[in-house]
Design a protein around this motif. Structure first.
Motif, PDB file in Angstrom:
ATOM      1  N   LEU A 100      -4.554  11.620   6.451  1.00  0.00           N
ATOM      2  CA  LEU A 100      -4.462  10.802   5.251  1.00  0.00           C
ATOM      3  C   LEU A 100      -5.141  11.518   4.094  1.00  0.00           C
TER       4      LEU A 100
ATOM      5  N   ARG B 108      -4.806   6.953  -0.700  1.00  0.00           N
ATOM      6  CA  ARG B 108      -4.043   5.702  -0.651  1.00  0.00           C
ATOM      7  C   ARG B 108      -4.216   4.944  -1.962  1.00  0.00           C
TER       8      ARG B 108
ATOM      9  N   MET C 128      -1.415  14.579  11.527  1.00  0.00           N
ATOM     10  CA  MET C 128      -1.191  13.766  10.334  1.00  0.00           C
ATOM     11  C   MET C 128      -2.537  13.378   9.749  1.00  0.00           C
TER      12      MET C 128
ATOM     13  N   GLU D 199      -3.582   0.901  -3.543  1.00  0.00           N
ATOM     14  CA  GLU D 199      -3.222  -0.498  -3.350  1.00  0.00           C
ATOM     15  C   GLU D 199      -2.472  -0.967  -4.587  1.00  0.00           C
TER      16      GLU D 199
ATOM     17  N   PHE E  47       7.781   6.246   6.160  1.00  0.00           N
ATOM     18  CA  PHE E  47       7.573   7.547   5.546  1.00  0.00           C
ATOM     19  C   PHE E  47       8.792   8.012   4.756  1.00  0.00           C
TER      20      PHE E  47
ATOM     21  N   TYR F  42       0.840  -1.188   0.000  1.00  0.00           N
ATOM     22  CA  TYR F  42       0.000   0.000   0.000  1.00  0.00           C
ATOM     23  C   TYR F  42       0.879   1.243   0.000  1.00  0.00           C
TER      24      TYR F  42
ATOM     25  N   PHE G 171       0.677   5.632   0.368  1.00  0.00           N
ATOM     26  CA  PHE G 171      -0.153   6.683   0.926  1.00  0.00           C
ATOM     27  C   PHE G 171       0.501   8.047   0.726  1.00  0.00           C
TER      28      PHE G 171
ATOM     29  N   TYR H 248      -1.986  -3.685  -6.091  1.00  0.00           N
ATOM     30  CA  TYR H 248      -2.567  -4.639  -7.037  1.00  0.00           C
ATOM     31  C   TYR H 248      -3.639  -4.004  -7.916  1.00  0.00           C
TER      32      TYR H 248
ATOM     33  N   TYR I 193       0.257  11.496   3.053  1.00  0.00           N
ATOM     34  CA  TYR I 193      -0.238  12.132   4.266  1.00  0.00           C
ATOM     35  C   TYR I 193       0.091  13.614   4.210  1.00  0.00           C
TER      36      TYR I 193
ATOM     37  N   GLY J  14      -1.876  -3.937   4.905  1.00  0.00           N
ATOM     38  CA  GLY J  14      -2.775  -2.865   5.296  1.00  0.00           C
ATOM     39  C   GLY J  14      -2.851  -2.635   6.781  1.00  0.00           C
ATOM     40  N   ASN J  15      -2.300  -3.573   7.548  1.00  0.00           N
ATOM     41  CA  ASN J  15      -2.361  -3.443   9.000  1.00  0.00           C
ATOM     42  C   ASN J  15      -0.973  -3.325   9.606  1.00  0.00           C
ATOM     43  N   GLU J  16      -0.073  -2.808   8.835  1.00  0.00           N
ATOM     44  CA  GLU J  16       1.319  -2.768   9.267  1.00  0.00           C
ATOM     45  C   GLU J  16       1.808  -1.346   9.445  1.00  0.00           C
ATOM     46  N   LYS J  17       2.978  -1.228  10.028  1.00  0.00           N
ATOM     47  CA  LYS J  17       3.596   0.071  10.257  1.00  0.00           C
ATOM     48  C   LYS J  17       3.765   0.821   8.939  1.00  0.00           C
ATOM     49  N   LEU J  18       3.819   2.131   9.055  1.00  0.00           N
ATOM     50  CA  LEU J  18       4.060   2.989   7.915  1.00  0.00           C
ATOM     51  C   LEU J  18       5.530   3.392   7.873  1.00  0.00           C
TER      52      LEU J  18
END
Lengths: 115, 114
Positions: B47, B50, B45, B52, B104, B33, B35, B54, B37, B98-102
């Motif tokens: 958003l 975003r 911060m 994806e 930057f 993913y 993004f 795929y 910001y 999608g559920n992981e750390k960002l």
């Protein structure tokens, strides 16, 4: 709508003191992330928790520890503070809904100044 | 490890004009993913948009759109009809899941000139 709450918003400490930062996620959010943003820098991931268990760990100093409590709020404990710890500390929360993507909602940050 | 690069530290544009912010990234993964910001002077911060990996179609959100070039590992943000409220620091970010750390980039400081 409720947002992520961080307290305190501002904190001033002396070198070698300790500090505790608190994060209250959005209701029903089960995941918390901590980021550190130094002056003029990008946010750096420190640590995350899912359902009260540590889920990932980044560049978090050994002097720092964190946990997530039964009510899902999280605390970042910082000991032996150094001048370089002065930064904006963000907490973000998300709800692990089982979908492939769950947005992280950021709190307003806690500005820590170490003198 | 994934890296995100923003090569434009600062940009400025006249109000109502269009501006494009650049971002490149490096990963060996095929699905991830991306993004953008926004961090206004309040330091909150926010958003913006975003994408994806795929999905072939470029994401759009009102005046904001992206140009996602997967092969080139490029992810630029276009802001149309720029407004004074768009003045902020803009960070490009990467997440493996999608559920992981960002992760930057170093940010681009955008100033909209009245």
């Amino acid at each position: 709508a409720a947002g992520v709450i961080q307290s305190p918003r501002h904190l001033i400490k002396e070198k070698r003191e300790t500090a505790t930062l608190k994060c209250y996620p959005i209701p029903r959010h089960d995941t918390v992330y901590w980021y550190q943003q130094g002056p003029g820098q990008d946010p750096q991931f420190l640590i995350s928790f899912y359902e009260k268990m540590q889920s990932d760990k980044g560049s978090i100093p050994d002097r720092f520890s964190a946990q997530q409590f039964s009510d899902y709020h999280s605390e970042l404990n910082m000991s032996s503070l150094e001048l370089g710890d002065s930064a904006l500390y963000f907490c973000a929360s998300s709800q692990n809904s089982g979908e492939s993507y769950n947005e992280q909602f950021f709190g307003p940050g806690t500005r820590l100044t170490v003198l | 490890a994934q890296t995100v690069t923003q090569s434009q530290p600062e940009m400025s544009v006249q109000e109502a004009e269009t501006v494009t912010l650049s971002c490149t990234y490096d990963t060996s993964e095929s699905n991830y993913y991306l993004f953008w910001y926004k961090q206004p002077p309040s330091r909150q911060m926010i958003l913006v948009i975003r994408q994806e990996a795929y999905k072939q179609q470029n994401a759009t959100e009102n005046r904001f759109s992206v140009n996602f070039q997967k092969a080139a590992k490029s992810f630029s943000l276009k802001i149309s009809d720029s407004q004074l409220g768009d003045t902020a620091m803009y960070f490009c970010a990467f997440s493996l899941f999608g559920n992981e750390k960002l992760t930057f980039g170093t940010g681009t400081r955008l100033t909209i000139i009245p």
